[in-house]
Design a protein around this motif. Sequence first.
Motif, mmCIF file in Angstrom:
data_model
loop_
_atom_site.group_PDB
_atom_site.id
_atom_site.type_symbol
_atom_site.label_atom_id
_atom_site.label_comp_id
_atom_site.label_asym_id
_atom_site.label_seq_id
_atom_site.Cartn_x
_atom_site.Cartn_y
_atom_site.Cartn_z
ATOM 1 N N GLY A 1 6.064 -7.588 -9.976
ATOM 2 C CA GLY A 1 6.720 -7.958 -8.605
ATOM 3 C C GLY A 1 7.555 -6.627 -7.933
ATOM 4 O O GLY A 1 7.234 -5.462 -8.075
ATOM 5 N N PHE A 2 8.662 -7.031 -7.667
ATOM 6 C CA PHE A 2 9.829 -6.119 -7.278
ATOM 7 C C PHE A 2 10.180 -4.961 -8.280
ATOM 8 O O PHE A 2 10.375 -3.896 -7.674
ATOM 9 C CB PHE A 2 10.841 -6.614 -6.675
ATOM 10 N N THR B 1 7.873 -3.255 -10.021
ATOM 11 C CA THR B 1 7.132 -2.387 -9.805
ATOM 12 C C THR B 1 7.439 -1.115 -8.897
ATOM 13 O O THR B 1 6.919 -0.031 -9.030
ATOM 14 C CB THR B 1 5.655 -2.732 -9.437
ATOM 15 N N ALA B 2 8.254 -1.502 -7.928
ATOM 16 C CA ALA B 2 8.840 -0.573 -6.953
ATOM 17 C C ALA B 2 9.612 0.596 -7.608
ATOM 18 O O ALA B 2 9.565 1.772 -7.177
ATOM 19 C CB ALA B 2 10.042 -1.144 -6.025
ATOM 20 N N ALA C 1 8.873 1.487 -10.887
ATOM 21 C CA ALA C 1 8.084 1.954 -12.009
ATOM 22 C C ALA C 1 7.212 3.062 -11.568
ATOM 23 O O ALA C 1 6.895 3.423 -10.322
ATOM 24 C CB ALA C 1 7.372 0.913 -12.755
ATOM 25 N N ARG D 1 10.719 -7.594 3.529
ATOM 26 C CA ARG D 1 10.643 -6.471 2.720
ATOM 27 C C ARG D 1 9.420 -6.792 1.835
ATOM 28 O O ARG D 1 9.049 -7.702 1.510
ATOM 29 C CB ARG D 1 11.847 -6.274 1.557
ATOM 30 N N ALA D 2 8.718 -5.765 1.458
ATOM 31 C CA ALA D 2 7.535 -5.664 0.511
ATOM 32 C C ALA D 2 7.619 -4.561 -0.746
ATOM 33 O O ALA D 2 8.079 -3.396 -0.270
ATOM 34 C CB ALA D 2 6.296 -5.253 1.477
ATOM 35 N N ALA D 3 7.300 -5.066 -1.732
ATOM 36 C CA ALA D 3 7.672 -4.239 -2.952
ATOM 37 C C ALA D 3 6.132 -3.649 -3.112
ATOM 38 O O ALA D 3 5.140 -4.282 -3.378
ATOM 39 C CB ALA D 3 7.911 -4.948 -4.457
ATOM 40 N N VAL D 4 5.952 -2.134 -3.237
ATOM 41 C CA VAL D 4 4.839 -1.585 -3.348
ATOM 42 C C VAL D 4 4.747 -1.049 -4.772
ATOM 43 O O VAL D 4 5.602 0.036 -5.082
ATOM 44 C CB VAL D 4 4.599 -0.672 -2.200
ATOM 45 N N GLY E 1 6.484 4.015 -7.035
ATOM 46 C CA GLY E 1 6.313 2.994 -6.035
ATOM 47 C C GLY E 1 7.586 2.984 -4.993
ATOM 48 O O GLY E 1 8.241 3.879 -4.945
ATOM 49 N N GLY E 2 7.803 1.869 -4.499
ATOM 50 C CA GLY E 2 8.715 1.742 -3.547
ATOM 51 C C GLY E 2 8.898 0.634 -2.943
ATOM 52 O O GLY E 2 8.268 -0.543 -2.975
ATOM 53 N N ILE E 3 9.766 0.418 -1.799
ATOM 54 C CA ILE E 3 9.973 -1.103 -1.094
ATOM 55 C C ILE E 3 10.041 -0.719 0.378
ATOM 56 O O ILE E 3 10.788 0.343 0.952
ATOM 57 C CB ILE E 3 11.308 -1.554 -1.339
#
Lengths: 366, 366, 366, 366
Positions: free
Chosen positions: B249-250, B252-253, B255, A294-297, A205-207
């Motif tokens: 949420g954040f 997961t970035a 994980a 910012r978006a958490a993906v 994942g990422g931001i």
Amino acid sequence: MAGSTFGNIFKITTWGESHGKGIGVVVDGCPAGIPLCEEDIQKFLDRRKPGQSRYTTQRKEEDEVEILSGVFEGKTTGTPISMVVFNKTQRSADYSEIASYYRPGHADYTYDMKYGFRDYRGGGRSSGRETIGRVAAGAIAIKMLSMMGISVNAYSRAIGPVEADMDKMDLAQCSENPFYIPDAQAAQKVAEYAKEKMAQMDSMGGIIECVVQGMPVGAGDPCFEKLDANLAKAVMSIGAVKGFEIGSGFATAKATGFENNDAFRMESGKVVKETNHAGGILGGISDGSNIVLRAAVKPTPSIAASQKTVNQSGEEIDVSIKGRHDPMIVPRAVVVVEAMTALVLVDALMANMTARVDSIVDFYKK
Amino acid sequence: MAGSTFGNIFKITTWGESHGKGIGVVVDGCPAGIPLCEEDIQKFLDRRKPGQSRYTTQRKEEDEVEILSGVFEGKTTGTPISMVVFNKTQRSADYSEIASYYRPGHADYTYDMKYGFRDYRGGGRSSGRETIGRVAAGAIAIKMLSMMGISVNAYSRAIGPVEADMDKMDLAQCSENPFYIPDAQAAQKVAEYAKEKMAQMDSMGGIIECVVQGMPVGAGDPCFEKLDANLAKAVMSIGAVKGFEIGSGFATAKATGFENNDAFRMESGKVVKETNHAGGILGGISDGSNIVLRAAVKPTPSIAASQKTVNQSGEEIDVSIKGRHDPMIVPRAVVVVEAMTALVLVDALMANMTARVDSIVDFYKK
Amino acid sequence: MAGSTFGNIFKITTWGESHGKGIGVVVDGCPAGIPLCEEDIQKFLDRRKPGQSRYTTQRKEEDEVEILSGVFEGKTTGTPISMVVFNKTQRSADYSEIASYYRPGHADYTYDMKYGFRDYRGGGRSSGRETIGRVAAGAIAIKMLSMMGISVNAYSRAIGPVEADMDKMDLAQCSENPFYIPDAQAAQKVAEYAKEKMAQMDSMGGIIECVVQGMPVGAGDPCFEKLDANLAKAVMSIGAVKGFEIGSGFATAKATGFENNDAFRMESGKVVKETNHAGGILGGISDGSNIVLRAAVKPTPSIAASQKTVNQSGEEIDVSIKGRHDPMIVPRAVVVVEAMTALVLVDALMANMTARVDSIVDFYKK
Amino acid sequence: MAGSTFGNIFKITTWGESHGKGIGVVVDGCPAGIPLCEEDIQKFLDRRKPGQSRYTTQRKEEDEVEILSGVFEGKTTGTPISMVVFNKTQRSADYSEIASYYRPGHADYTYDMKYGFRDYRGGGRSSGRETIGRVAAGAIAIKMLSMMGISVNAYSRAIGPVEADMDKMDLAQCSENPFYIPDAQAAQKVAEYAKEKMAQMDSMGGIIECVVQGMPVGAGDPCFEKLDANLAKAVMSIGAVKGFEIGSGFATAKATGFENNDAFRMESGKVVKETNHAGGILGGISDGSNIVLRAAVKPTPSIAASQKTVNQSGEEIDVSIKGRHDPMIVPRAVVVVEAMTALVLVDALMANMTARVDSIVDFYKK
């Protein structure tokens, strides 16, 4: 319920599924007079197309856009702009197996329950390919913003545990590495992390961070149509995004008022803010500072490692998702975040033109 | 641009400013037949009313709601429900000074730029009192959800650096402490933290978490009207909210796919998920698990400590915001998060009824 | 489904039923800076209030409007304007009988079928009193239009078989006779006709015409949001209106292209039309000529003469509607047609400001 | 302002101009499970295609529809259905002259004023070809209505001064004559009238009537979303339509309440109306009778006879419009009226499913 339309004045409607005949978008409410050609759109689509590096899916899709309406003699006419990317290769065969079970982390189960059945080829409408329409529409919005001196730039702020060092922030770096991360050193660390996870047949994942420069004061609204609320919806509507924040975001939860308030001061006769914890929006309205979000993906749900799930007959099974999937979504989603951000801004800027009766009276006096 | 209406089918329109004659809401599209009286609404408004403890503003406002339309013989009629809370005490005098300068962290500056002037009394439309309409409307939505076996519960997950221990989670605790935090020990720590910050004439932020139980599968949409996208907009449209996340949420970035995917399994003949990192939503559609969301709330911007700012004449000045302000917004905002969540759910549940042609044909066969 | 909101940018939401606590409207999206006080609204409401002559209902209702929000220091603030008329006399007793049967020509039956029950007091939401909110909102729109040099005037074009002679057209006459008809001689004939019908305990229909002067070119849209389409919806949404036409309307069906086309010509350097069969709208967009529209209004369905109907138990019965009903709806509906027309125009004029990218770039350069 | 989207739940967005690459529509919110193939759409498009007789334009356009998305394994999936008709012959050359002047009765002038320029080829977006998208979408709506036992049939009620004799009404006749008029004798008279007007290089108008059978009680809304108001907008948004009426329409203006009220009575245990002056709608809500509406269609503005107009340089000139234009619009517009009517009905029927809380609770109990 119709859910494929976004925006109030500058309104887009997307359509298409992964393995159908094509994917497209209709942009309605776009002002007349914007110079526009397919190349303006294509360069944005190229940033999200697959097969660009070993860290994205190895599928080869050209994703060539065609403008079907709304442009005449090189300029938008003010009527709907229809754009389409025809799917050239339709390999339904690859996907026949997943028709029977529910992939963890995917929408297979919820689609089946909601609609009674689903287009199981490549995820159908829930495929990442759905974002093609968003990016094509966003390209027009970004072009329009640039005519007003406004720029929208997104990049990978973090991938997995590796974060870009914002002190070394260099936007030019983004196109130099396959992760769209603006820090060369971080890019290297991501490469190592990715190597490890890909070996484990796992995903990352990422931001994504997006910065808007040159934004005028006044766009947005005091109540439900707050600029940040609409940005949140826009960004959270991108598949795989699980969190959103504006300015200092979740960090404000731990800050005090004294720390978090941005002091106003004067700079060359203009009101500016000393800091920008607010992320460029106060009370739902742009304040003239940079907008920062910012978006958490989440990590790609399709992984080759073995997982537990159930099939349509209600049997518990083990599955290993085959096919050429992105080990990380972030790099290709960066341009989607830019697109969605731009769409919200263009809409809010146009809406703001009717905030004062004087502006309206003036407009019609001419 | 009209920005005070929210929802598609179950639609609310709020109005009113802090020190005007009143604050209200019109609920349109509410189904006929819901038993409804003022007490149903009042109990929710009481949870947000000021003066409940030393940790919220010491202003005394009764906030008594009146239903003006849409209810007949104790039931909703299907036509608009208008509700109003008249402002009993209008102390404009308290606010005369702030008319001249821009409070840091407030919307004073952006309102002036957008509209040319502003109602400076108590923040006008940007006041927290604007949420009265949301809560009143949300109370009806929550009542309707309860008729379907769905509950919506929010609470303080953290205030400043103090986080509730979710292993000790006890919803009943919430009403036992002034912080609406479901962990008695955490409540004590918050009290200490608050004491310190209040002594410094400073303020505190925090995180609100909301859990929805009993949600059916199928509400939401694949594209822009994803259930999580609408929840994000709803919650981010509450003043002071700076971040939103669903499920993990954040987190997961950081994980991997293997860690983050929720395995499906069977339980008493039903498909369930082993974990709930997704927060109850897959592909924008509710999956039948609990919906779990969090909102980051910034510290109250009005603080008595001295701050720098500018006034309307463009002079840099030092200010200290007087008046009785909440040292923390979180406890009173908990019920607002519940309300906004419920409004989104009700709308999505109604929209979902037309997802299949069979359901429509059946409905009219009767 | 929410159906009490009208407009896109300048948006109104009405609420209230005949014998509830009050009737009101929220106007959202109204630009800031319009000078506004209750008297501006009241003068329009007075034109629709009952008891003005022997040809309208003899009920005495004061219909005094209160502005509850959105106006500060005598000007609109850009935030929602809430207006209410409290019902002073609630005589539910008068209406108890009609609860049990379905009045011919009324919505009793359809409400019962749709919602399961209805507020039977005075027609509930289907009462003509529902238009109070429309007129109050329209008064603001008309004030705003007048700031732009645009006037909206409606009048009775015909009542029953008596038509105004448009060659003798004199708007000033309207307020001189109880029928709001701009022709003194026609007024006399209507008086005779009305006397006859009232003696028969019967009621009358008629035609309302509305003329908009000073309209700029460019408002409206090429497709579904054609200016005439929105005017049609606006006017047809008024209870009792059964037909709508623009310009030559139904007469164009019998005309030929040569007769019906309006030739363009130059007048003091401006493009004008020699005739106005089009009624001021070409291709859905205002062409700078007067906008002319007409509404067919049915006779009041409540009549004292005996009629056949059925009751809720499914028995066929004879009824004679008691109470003080208008023998004709037209005179009081004239101001409602003006209001709805103005609302559509204001919305379209604001929307038109974003038709060209140049205007948008210019707006933000300032 | 975006104006190419219509509907709330069942929402369509059209795009395309006469001589662009194609014309299309996106249908969003269509329920899953409707059997659908291109032939279902094509048969409706064929009814509006040119070159069918000597009384319509002699242009040959095949107008072959392609479904690009939203259908899988022969059924709608619940996601957007994109349909397109590619323009095969693009003869811009034919239209080069009209670029310089404003055709009377056309939108050339208003488009130029609104947008700064226009796509002058074949009328661009204001061309009758814009209706292709409406008809394609309407075909789906009509198919869905037929699954519920509801039929929608429109026909020419009158062409020029010739009216169909409704006592001889025979729907089957419509396809037997080129005028789509349900009366063989009237068809003959129209042929004579048309011959005369065509010889004079002039054009003709007419009236289209549409009848909906099998409509359930309850669709529609009490206030702005009255079923008749939405039908009015839908029909008036068709280019060339200048008037709309429901039921007895303009005739009610001359009727009395006693004449116009439809008495209720019982028939095999059901409430029915003895007459249907109301046209199937009471208080904005369908009453179970046939819905009957009429549209006044102006004569084709493009005529070969010489007319006065002005050009873009502001010179007064005489013009004679060349090209192969329909001498009458009515026969080809019949299917467009059916389409727009069906779209409104489908939307209202879906919206009505949430009118009562009991229905909602029941739906989710299953």
